[in-house]
Design an enzyme around this catalytic site. Structure first.
Site, mmCIF file in Angstrom:
data_model
loop_
_atom_site.group_PDB
_atom_site.id
_atom_site.type_symbol
_atom_site.label_atom_id
_atom_site.label_comp_id
_atom_site.label_asym_id
_atom_site.label_seq_id
_atom_site.Cartn_x
_atom_site.Cartn_y
_atom_site.Cartn_z
ATOM 1 N N LYS A 1 0.850 -1.202 0.000
ATOM 2 C CA LYS A 1 0.000 0.000 0.000
ATOM 3 C C LYS A 1 0.881 1.245 0.000
ATOM 4 C CE LYS A 1 -3.862 1.921 2.738
ATOM 5 N NZ LYS A 1 -4.686 1.706 3.955
ATOM 6 N N SER B 1 -9.768 1.511 3.329
ATOM 7 C CA SER B 1 -8.957 2.351 2.484
ATOM 8 C C SER B 1 -7.939 1.579 1.635
ATOM 9 C CB SER B 1 -8.182 3.352 3.346
ATOM 10 O OG SER B 1 -7.261 2.670 4.174
ATOM 11 N N SER C 1 -9.724 -1.091 7.338
ATOM 12 C CA SER C 1 -9.201 -0.821 5.993
ATOM 13 C C SER C 1 -8.517 -1.997 5.310
ATOM 14 C CB SER C 1 -8.228 0.355 6.036
ATOM 15 O OG SER C 1 -8.928 1.560 6.164
#
Lengths: 99, 470
Positions: free
Chosen positions: B76, B151, B175
């Site tokens: 990420k 997210s 997330s």
């Protein structure tokens, strides 16, 4: 507790954000909505509950006080929007007649 | 290319010469290009990944190689990899390059993983749909009209669409687990502090965790076992050695909290979960109804505390030392204000505003302190529950993935979608989302399993067996 456009302007100032007039109105409505929902917590009696600041509740994490390698100046300045070889450069803070 | 269903199969194929790592990496790179519309990646490290494939392949041939040799990982874009971009999907970090490598990422490299790229996410990990990204939304590979969740949306998409083997995401309030659920894969949030946060861009420091996405539980556990461990660079890091657990499902009792199966949960999710639970019951798994009475207070508590922490953490973006600086600056105050106002997106600004408000003079006790107290009550709910049961089973989310744009204008509605995931971050406990069959609809449904703090290995042991039964 309800938040006015004036309150939003004050919070924006504290947060160093500049909001457009439209944003001020939008955020006022949304913050009121969210804060009204958060009032829900007042249903709970928490007089005898101590605050939980951290999920694992560790205390006093110490390390030996020895010098270790850290970022050198070149690396620290690498992402600076404006710098000379030694410093971060920002707009003049103290106004006046200096050189 | 010859296919494999998990990493141990892949490694065996490489060792036997039936699969070359270069061919495998080229395959992923081609697939990433073919699926660029999914917008899973912010950056793809094509040359570096190809070069590393050759190096790691040679290591495997030599017989001296790390635990993740040949595993192709996406990370990420909130995690630092030295000399590579780190944007957090924000305009304010558009041209930022990391000056050091995150501990979790370094551990992957030390075990010979191949990092293929950095994945899309909501700006500073704030969001539940991956729509708050300066790179544009990532799309759900099951149906591109739907969000992948957030997210860590890009990390979930990359695994679900086969654009890497596994990925790392971060989970502050769901997330990892929520996008895993929306995309039909496995996603795990470890115990707070089990994985070092050094090199992870801070959102809410007492909530943030790093964890794995995978297509199967074994690969997720392998990845976690490598990134877990004490780190002196993170003062909240826990001194705990990750050791795999052999616990058998017939030795355990799983709690079903009544608050998670009520009217707030969609019929589609409820039915699919009930079906999964009855399958497990038929296989001898023991269940017990329990109560987590403060569940209805989790969203309010979570959003007060995390926005407060975020407003403090994000004060560092001031245009002075790194990141975006506005062109339009007459003096220092204007430099701060204009850089932040032009650099941050809408949701980030909203959360900074909310967090600044709950911390401001006159409101601190009423909101922030109150929420810290309720946080303790929520954690105590779990402590009590784990005296009765070993694990807790819930839906990961109250509904399945929604369509792009559907909730973007109503932040509170979007926040409410995190109702079943934020509790784990408030309590610091681990949670894993596993895909289950959707019995009435087409979008994936997730089953969430919670364990007590530091029971991560036991949670994986239980999850592996549950995954194989479903």
């Amino acid at each position: 507790m309800s938040v006015s456009v004036k309150d939003v302007e004050h919070i924006a100032k504290l947060a160093r954000l500049r909001l457009t007039d439209d944003e001020k109105i939008e955020y006022t409505g949304q913050l009121n909505n969210i804060l009204e929902y958060m009032e829900k917590l007042n249903e709970l009696d928490t007089d005898n509950v101590s605050p939980l600041t951290h999920p694992m509740e560790k205390e006093n994490v110490f390390r030996e006080d020895i010098v270790k390698e850290s970022l050198n100046r070149d690396k620290a300045l690498k992402n600076a929007p404006k710098s000379n070889d030694e410093h971060f450069l920002v707009p003049r803070v103290i106004k006046g007649s200096g050189k | 290319m010859v296919s494999y269903s998990n990493f141990s199969e892949k490694l065996a194929l490489i060792k036997s010469g039936r699969l070359t790592l270069s061919e495998n990496v080229d395959f992923f790179l081609q697939k990433i290009r073919d699926n660029s519309d999914l917008n899973a990646y912010n950056f793809v490290f094509e040359d570096a990944a190809k070069k590393r494939a050759l190096e790691v392949e040679a290591k495997i041939k030599s017989g001296n190689f790390g635990k993740l040799a040949g595993l192709v990982v996406a990370i990420k874009d909130v995690l630092s990899l030295k000399d590579n971009p780190l944007t957090c999907s924000s305009k304010i970090l558009k041209d930022f390059e990391a000056v050091y490598t995150a501990t979790a990422v370094q551990k992957l490299l030390d075990e010979d993983a191949i990092i293929i790229g950095k994945t899309n996410c909501d700006e500073f990990a704030m969001g539940s749909s991956n729509e708050n990204s300066a790179f544009g939304p990532a799309l759900n590979p099951v149906d591109k009209d739907y969000v992948p969740g957030g997210s860590s949306g890009g990390s979930a998409v990359a695994v679900a669409a086969g654009l890497c083997d596994v990925s790392l995401g971060t989970d502050t309030g769901g997330s990892i687990r929520q996008p895993a659920s929306y995309c039909g894969i496995v996603g795990m949030k470890p115990t707070y502090g089990l994985v070092s946060r050094f090199g992870l861009t801070a959102f809410a420091s007492s909530f943030d965790t790093i964890g794995p996405f995978a297509n199967n539980v074994e690969d997720a556990e392998l990845l976690l076992s490598v990134i877990a461990g004490f780190d002196e660079n993170d003062s909240t890091s826990v001194e705990h050695q990750y050791t795999p657990d052999e616990k058998n499902l017939d030795e355990i009792v799983i709690g079903l909290p009544k608050e998670y199966f009520g009217e707030g949960t969609d019929e589609e999710v409820n039915k699919s979960l009930q079906e999964a639970i009855s399958t497990l019951k038929n296989n001898g798994v023991k269940f017990k109804e329990i109560s987590l009475p403060h569940t209805e207070y989790t969203i309010a508590t979570y959003y007060i505390l995390t926005t407060a922490e975020a407003s403090s953490n994000l004060s560092r973006y001031d245009g002075a030392r790194y990141g975006y600086r506005s062109e339009n600056v007459a003096d220092l105050a204007e430099m701060y204000e204009n850089s932040r106002s032009e650099g941050f997106g809408d949701e980030v600004k909203r959360r900074i505003m909310l967090g600044t408000y709950v911390l401001s003079a006159g409101y601190y006790d009423a909101y922030y302190l109150k929420a810290q107290k309720v946080r303790r009550l929520i954690r105590e709910d779990f402590d009590k529950a784990f005296e009765e049961v070993d694990f807790i089973l819930t839906p990961t989310t109250p509904g399945t993935a929604f369509k792009l744009g559907e909730n973007i204008d109503d932040p509170l509605k979007m926040y409410m979608l995190d109702i079943f995931t934020t509790s784990a971050n408030l309590a610091g406990i681990p949670g894993i989302s596993l895909p289950v069959k959707n019995v009435t609809g087409k979008m994936p449904v997730g089953l969430q399993l919670f364990g007590n703090r530091l029971s991560d290995a036991g949670l994986f042991a239980a999850a592996k067996q549950i995954f194989s039964l479903l």
